[in-house]
Write an enzyme that holds these catalytic residues in place. Sequence first.
Site, PDB file in Angstrom:
ATOM      1  N   LYS A  33     -44.574  49.943 -14.933  1.00 47.96           N
ATOM      2  CA  LYS A  33     -44.170  50.708 -16.110  1.00 47.96           C
ATOM      3  C   LYS A  33     -45.101  51.893 -16.286  1.00 47.96           C
ATOM      4  O   LYS A  33     -46.309  51.782 -16.029  1.00 47.96           O
ATOM      5  CB  LYS A  33     -44.223  49.816 -17.363  1.00 47.96           C
ATOM      6  CG  LYS A  33     -43.947  50.550 -18.681  1.00 47.96           C
ATOM      7  CD  LYS A  33     -44.112  49.608 -19.875  1.00 47.96           C
ATOM      8  CE  LYS A  33     -43.894  50.350 -21.190  1.00 47.96           C
ATOM      9  NZ  LYS A  33     -44.054  49.459 -22.370  1.00 47.96           N
ATOM     10  N   GLU A  67     -47.438  49.866 -35.326  1.00 43.06           N
ATOM     11  CA  GLU A  67     -47.995  48.940 -34.335  1.00 43.06           C
ATOM     12  C   GLU A  67     -49.471  48.633 -34.561  1.00 43.06           C
ATOM     13  O   GLU A  67     -50.324  49.528 -34.498  1.00 43.06           O
ATOM     14  CB  GLU A  67     -47.798  49.518 -32.932  1.00 43.06           C
ATOM     15  CG  GLU A  67     -48.220  48.578 -31.824  1.00 43.06           C
ATOM     16  CD  GLU A  67     -47.716  49.006 -30.459  1.00 43.06           C
ATOM     17  OE1 GLU A  67     -48.041  48.318 -29.473  1.00 43.06           O
ATOM     18  OE2 GLU A  67     -46.998  50.022 -30.384  1.00 43.06           O
TER      19      GLU A  67
END
Length: 414
Positions: free
Chosen positions: A160, A214
């Site tokens: 990723k 987050e």
Amino acid sequence: MDARATDFWSSPDLAVQIGGDAPTPQDRPEAAMDWAFGLATPELRLFTTGVQRRLPSGPAATLGERARRFFSEYPAAAGGLEVSPRLLVGAIPFDREQDDCLFLPERAANRAWSPPFHRTSSPGSRRITAEPSRAVYQDAVGKALVCIRASREGAQPVDKVVLSRSLRLEADASFDAFALWRDLQADPSAARFLVPLGPGRGGAMRRLVGASPELLISRRGAAILSHPLAGSSRRSPDLSEDEAAAQALLTSDKDRREHGLVVEAIMDLLAPWCSDLRAPPGPALVSTRTMWHLGTRIEGRLRRPDEVSAAELAALLHPTPAVCGSPRDRAAELIRKLEAYDRGFYAGAVGWTNAAGDGAWYVALRCAEVCGRAARLYAGAGIVEGSDPAAEADETSGKFQAVLRALGVDEASL
């Protein structure tokens, strides 16, 4: 845990003074607000003014040791009568090798400061430039996918990489960072932050302003918590379409794989420090005003809490695969190759730590760096096998919306 530290967490209206009796500078009344720091979350509200002493800056790997040395060289008030332990507040940049910006404030409180807001956070006429353009960003996503596929033949394949793009806004008058912070309160579940970064060009203060969904890490005694988000979908004003987007995200193989990489990395890094560490078997939906996310709540207890502070844990985890990629070093190398700018403090971490080692750090997302008449916004998307360049560009457009709406800007054509 010391009772005073517990009070700091549990009394949202508790007035806090730190650093002895240092007065607010009087030679220039606004001087204390130059270094104003604000963090408002559902768990804690922390607002500071002034700067008493800056932490010597350095890379992420040395943050824990620098913070320990700082507090050991800056003793507590006589008799230990401080209402709260001493604090460091500030930001960690995205690049682990770049200098951070943390400081001991002159005043701290759990009640918001009252700066002289202008009527609006957005000054009149603005010029907006996409850097890179949407087409160039989609091309970079395509190149990232080629690199991911080619890496499979190597010893350390890339699973990723998170690619970002930015919008540069220029105005005829200065942006009001405090009013922007105020106008970002549309997402009450997000952590709203305003962090001074030091003077920029022309002497104006650089500030990072945003509303992050987050939590990177918090430490409260031996208890730690991380709530990573990865895998996202843009929300719709149409209720049926919005629900369909949420359910499609929850069942998406591509997004669940992307999310799993983040959870695995955080669990692996925290495990050696913990006597207990747990996470649910799968992600849950997390919503903001503009986006759906996949999120996992990771909880644990430190084996020896006196040996590791919240700042050190933040530096250990940062940057997670949610904002960088996996494996971290290889993904960071691709980001330097495919992004045409320095992220600075975007996708870094903002927060606080105290002399007891407690603290909370949030990923610096949904944010803008503001300096005088210029502002730069950032948004990114995780690229894995199966990513579609146009869909990833749409995702970044959705993530821009939180700050753009607060600024009164329509990003539809960018």
